[in-house]
Design an enzyme around this catalytic site. Structure first.
Site, PDB file in Angstrom:
ATOM      1  N   LYS A 189       0.889  -1.183   0.000  1.00  0.00           N
ATOM      2  CA  LYS A 189       0.000   0.000   0.000  1.00  0.00           C
ATOM      3  C   LYS A 189       0.916   1.218   0.000  1.00  0.00           C
ATOM      4  CE  LYS A 189      -1.940   2.876   2.336  1.00  0.00           C
ATOM      5  NZ  LYS A 189      -1.688   4.324   2.157  1.00  0.00           N
ATOM      6  N   GLU A 263       8.599   0.029  11.643  1.00  0.00           N
ATOM      7  CA  GLU A 263       9.695   1.015  11.567  1.00  0.00           C
ATOM      8  C   GLU A 263       9.038   2.375  11.766  1.00  0.00           C
ATOM      9  OE1 GLU A 263      12.769   0.256  11.331  1.00  0.00           O
ATOM     10  OE2 GLU A 263      12.986  -1.601  10.188  1.00  0.00           O
ATOM     11  N   CYS A 299      13.235   9.779   9.340  1.00  0.00           N
ATOM     12  CA  CYS A 299      13.138   9.208  10.685  1.00  0.00           C
ATOM     13  C   CYS A 299      14.501   9.139  11.360  1.00  0.00           C
ATOM     14  CB  CYS A 299      12.518   7.827  10.604  1.00  0.00           C
ATOM     15  SG  CYS A 299      13.301   6.815   9.345  1.00  0.00           S
ATOM     16  N   GLU A 400       8.972  14.691  17.220  1.00  0.00           N
ATOM     17  CA  GLU A 400       9.525  14.594  15.874  1.00  0.00           C
ATOM     18  C   GLU A 400       8.925  15.708  15.021  1.00  0.00           C
ATOM     19  OE1 GLU A 400       8.237  11.177  13.596  1.00  0.00           O
ATOM     20  OE2 GLU A 400      10.257  10.873  12.813  1.00  0.00           O
TER      21      GLU A 400
HETATM   22  P1  NAD Z   1       1.902   7.778   8.619  1.00  0.00           P
HETATM   23  O1  NAD Z   1       1.986   6.919   9.819  1.00  0.00           O
HETATM   24  O2  NAD Z   1       0.935   8.879   8.597  1.00  0.00           O
HETATM   25  O3  NAD Z   1       1.549   6.879   7.336  1.00  0.00           O
HETATM   26  C1  NAD Z   1       2.351   5.781   6.968  1.00  0.00           C
HETATM   27  C2  NAD Z   1       1.515   4.838   6.125  1.00  0.00           C
HETATM   28  O4  NAD Z   1       0.492   4.289   6.950  1.00  0.00           O
HETATM   29  C3  NAD Z   1       0.813   5.504   4.942  1.00  0.00           C
HETATM   30  O5  NAD Z   1       0.846   4.642   3.829  1.00  0.00           O
HETATM   31  C4  NAD Z   1      -0.615   5.653   5.456  1.00  0.00           C
HETATM   32  O6  NAD Z   1      -1.568   5.668   4.424  1.00  0.00           O
HETATM   33  C5  NAD Z   1      -0.745   4.403   6.292  1.00  0.00           C
HETATM   34  N1  NAD Z   1      -1.812   4.440   7.294  1.00  0.00           N
HETATM   35  C6  NAD Z   1      -2.374   5.515   7.891  1.00  0.00           C
HETATM   36  N2  NAD Z   1      -3.379   5.118   8.713  1.00  0.00           N
HETATM   37  C7  NAD Z   1      -3.423   3.774   8.651  1.00  0.00           C
HETATM   38  C8  NAD Z   1      -4.216   2.778   9.279  1.00  0.00           C
HETATM   39  N3  NAD Z   1      -5.198   3.101  10.122  1.00  0.00           N
HETATM   40  N4  NAD Z   1      -3.999   1.484   9.003  1.00  0.00           N
HETATM   41  C9  NAD Z   1      -3.010   1.140   8.149  1.00  0.00           C
HETATM   42  N5  NAD Z   1      -2.220   2.027   7.500  1.00  0.00           N
HETATM   43  C10 NAD Z   1      -2.426   3.333   7.754  1.00  0.00           C
HETATM   44  O7  NAD Z   1       3.390   8.274   8.335  1.00  0.00           O
HETATM   45  P2  NAD Z   1       3.897   9.246   7.179  1.00  0.00           P
HETATM   46  O8  NAD Z   1       3.450  10.628   7.510  1.00  0.00           O
HETATM   47  O9  NAD Z   1       3.561   8.689   5.838  1.00  0.00           O
HETATM   48  O10 NAD Z   1       5.486   9.129   7.339  1.00  0.00           O
HETATM   49  C11 NAD Z   1       6.195   9.867   8.260  1.00  0.00           C
HETATM   50  C12 NAD Z   1       6.473   9.052   9.502  1.00  0.00           C
HETATM   51  O11 NAD Z   1       7.095   7.830   9.137  1.00  0.00           O
HETATM   52  C13 NAD Z   1       7.441   9.727  10.442  1.00  0.00           C
HETATM   53  O12 NAD Z   1       7.021   9.544  11.773  1.00  0.00           O
HETATM   54  C14 NAD Z   1       8.749   8.990  10.192  1.00  0.00           C
HETATM   55  O13 NAD Z   1       9.653   9.035  11.273  1.00  0.00           O
HETATM   56  C15 NAD Z   1       8.265   7.619   9.912  1.00  0.00           C
HETATM   57  N6  NAD Z   1       9.258   6.869   9.147  1.00  0.00           N
HETATM   58  C16 NAD Z   1       9.958   5.883   9.762  1.00  0.00           C
HETATM   59  C17 NAD Z   1      10.939   5.200   9.063  1.00  0.00           C
HETATM   60  C18 NAD Z   1      11.759   4.116   9.717  1.00  0.00           C
HETATM   61  O14 NAD Z   1      12.451   3.412   8.991  1.00  0.00           O
HETATM   62  N7  NAD Z   1      11.719   3.943  11.019  1.00  0.00           N
HETATM   63  C19 NAD Z   1      11.189   5.522   7.737  1.00  0.00           C
HETATM   64  C20 NAD Z   1      10.447   6.522   7.134  1.00  0.00           C
HETATM   65  C21 NAD Z   1       9.467   7.196   7.845  1.00  0.00           C
END
Ligand code: NAD
Length: 500
Positions: A189, A263, A299, A400
């Site tokens: 997704k 992650e 992140c 963050e």
């Molecule tokens: P987010 O949590 O808003 O969304 C991530 C994904 O989850 C998207 O595809 C979103 O559509 C999906 N999602 C949202 N609600 C959901 C639900 N109820 N059920 C299942 N999926 C759902 O994060 P973002 O804004 O896209 O990304 C930024 C965040 O990601 C930051 O906190 C960053 O630190 C983190 N991040 C972590 C890593 C890592 O490797 N640890 C890498 C990149 C980003």
């Protein structure tokens, strides 16, 4: 000012087009025909594409396809899977410029400093996991001549991969080739804000993978993401995103005892010791560690900078000069160092954090990115901001920001610096800067994070272990051991051997 109508062309933004999703080897729209807009941060709210908005029914269709493809895919000799992954790696390399441009277009990550290196990492990840396919091996217990007691590392089944928008291809590369190499089939997704490069990756994979082995959906988190996490046909959820959503995903996966790895976010400490040589190389690496080249939308950004008082002013001066010299602008331009913040929502969120900083009484603004002059002000551009005089309890030192903002905290005592670094609910990455090897290693060992870099600030290396402590995540998938732990399950087989 040029009219908005001519701006897309001038800014190298291609014309808008409709995309389809990739399910069961075919390009499909959503079953209910719904679409959603994808915008570019280069020109505010400018629509560059429409992608299908998957519903639970589309997720079900993709999961069924992945389940149907699983028996044949898992049964192949590992060299067949490896050979497919290697062909995909070559094909990605052949289309790397197109993938990098799509990344720049929907994420806002600058082509030269960020988007091209992300694609190069993706290529390496497919090559690495092709090699790892043969490492998915079991063990044999020395249980006597009348027994053959062995383990098989078997794939989990269907893996649901949920991606964030900040570097979609690299994160896809952490998951897709690893899951496939171990014999799993996959439903991805893509993130709402940045699906285009992931769809292009699906197009490349489609040439080499049997139908159903990889399926790529577009859609929202609450609908498509939620349906994927809840679907009983998904054996594992591999999630990368925010800690808040990650907790929800973990609860939902646990509710049906599905495997899950997470992650999540980070608020990463970067500790500078007084013996550092403050030269160009050091400043360049410190700059890399802040991830300003990705607008701080990383992140692993070293966003809490602990400067020893002996070098505080010198390092701060040099760092602020280097940050102020970065060219912020159109991510598609070769001269740009730092591109655009992904969209209006994220831009507003970062502005809210900055306002908190500008209004804080004891905090000093060493660099104000919000007032910097940009080459192109039509996009969501923001230069770096640096706050000093803060302490570790300040909100901006704890949450963050996910934008180009650094919080600088002075220190004198080593134990105090480590304690402040560890005083966080996050534990993803950390940076240590010193020429003293004992100090470097003892500090690295004392830090409560899943990844520590010493005297360098770049991104993840192919093959390294990667994952969070504390609320930065659960599980490992990137190293050989992580891939095995994350994408296989162990079966023990005990056989009685009758003597002749
Ligand atoms: P987010 O949590 O808003 O969304 C991530 C994904 O989850 C998207 O595809 C979103 O559509 C999906 N999602 C949202 N609600 C959901 C639900 N109820 N059920 C299942 N999926 C759902 O994060 P973002 O804004 O896209 O990304 C930024 C965040 O990601 C930051 O906190 C960053 O630190 C983190 N991040 C972590 C890593 C890592 O490797 N640890 C890498 C990149 C980003």
């Amino acid at each position: 000012m040029t009219s908005a109508a001519t701006r897309p062309h001038e800014l190298k933004i291609p014309g808008a087009r409709d995309y389809l999703m990739f399910v069961d080897g075919a390009w499909v729209s959503a079953l209910d025909g719904a679409y959603s807009d994808v915008t570019t941060p280069i020109l505010r709210e400018h629509v560059i594409a429409r992608v299908p908005a998957a519903s639970a029914a589309d997720v079900d269709r993709a999961v069924r396809a992945a389940r149907a493809a699983f028996p044949a895919w898992r049964s192949q000799h590992f060299t067949s899977r490896a050979s497919v992954l290697l062909k995909i790696a070559d094909a990605i390399e052949g289309r790397s410029e197109e993938l990098a441009r799509l990344t720049a277009l929907d994420t806002g990550n600058a082509l030269r400093t960020q988007a091209r290196p992300e694609v190069a990492t993706l290529v390496n990840l497919f090559r690495f996991f092709a090699g790892v396919a043969g490492e998915v091996k079991g063990t044999v217990l020395p249980a006597g001549d009348d027994q053959l007691q062995y383990t098989r590392l078997e794939p989990l089944g269907v893996v649901g991969c949920i991606l964030p928008w900040n570097s979609p291809l690299m994160i896809a590369g952490f998951k897709i080739p690893a899951a496939l190499a171990a014999g799993n089939t996959v439903v991805v997704k893509a993130a709402e804000a940045a699906p285009l490069s992931v769809l292009a990756l699906a197009e490349i994979c489609a040439e080499y993978l049997p139908a159903g082995v990889l399926n790529v959906l577009t859609g929202t988190g609450p609908i498509a993401g939620e349906a994927l996490v809840q679907h009983p046909g998904v054996d594992k959820v591999s999630f990368t995103g925010s800690t808040e959503v990650g907790k929800h995903v973990a609860r939902a996966a646990a509710g049906r005892l599905a495997h899950a790895s997470l992650e999540l976010g980070g608020k990463n400490p970067s500790i500078v010791f007084p013996d550092v040589r403050v030269d160009d190389d050091f400043i360049a690496n410190l700059l890399l560690s802040t991830r300003v080249h990705r607008q701080g939308q990383s992140c692993t950004a070293g966003s809490r900078l602990f400067l020893h008082r002996d070098v505080h002013d010198e390092v701060l001066d040099r760092l602020v000069s280097a940050l102020a010299a970065l060219k912020v602008g159109n991510p598609l331009s070769e001269s740009t160092d730092m591109g655009a913040i992904v969209n209006g929502t994220q831009f507003a969120s970062v502005c809210e954090f900055l306002d908190d900083g500008f209004n804080a009484s004891k905090v000093v603004v060493a660099l104000d990115g919000s007032s910097a002059t940009m080459t192109d002000t039509d996009g969501y551009y923001m230069a770096p901001t640096v706050f000093t005089g803060a302490d570790n309890s300040w909100r901006l030192a704890r949450e963050e920001i996910f934008g180009p903002a650094l919080v600088v905290i002075p220190w004198t005592d080593h134990a105090e610096a480590v304690a402040m670094a560890n005083d966080s609910h996050y534990g993803l990455a950390a940076y240590v800067w010193t020429r003293d090897l004992d100090l470097a290693l003892s500090t690295a060992h004392a830090l409560e994070t899943g990844w520590v870099q010493v005297n360098q600030g770049g991104g993840q290396m192919v093959g390294q272990s990667y994952g969070g402590y504390k609320q930065s995540g659960v599980g490992r998938e990137l190293s050989v051991e992580g891939m095995i732990a994350g994408f296989t399950q162990t079966k023990q087989v005990n056989v009685r051997v009758r003597s002749l």
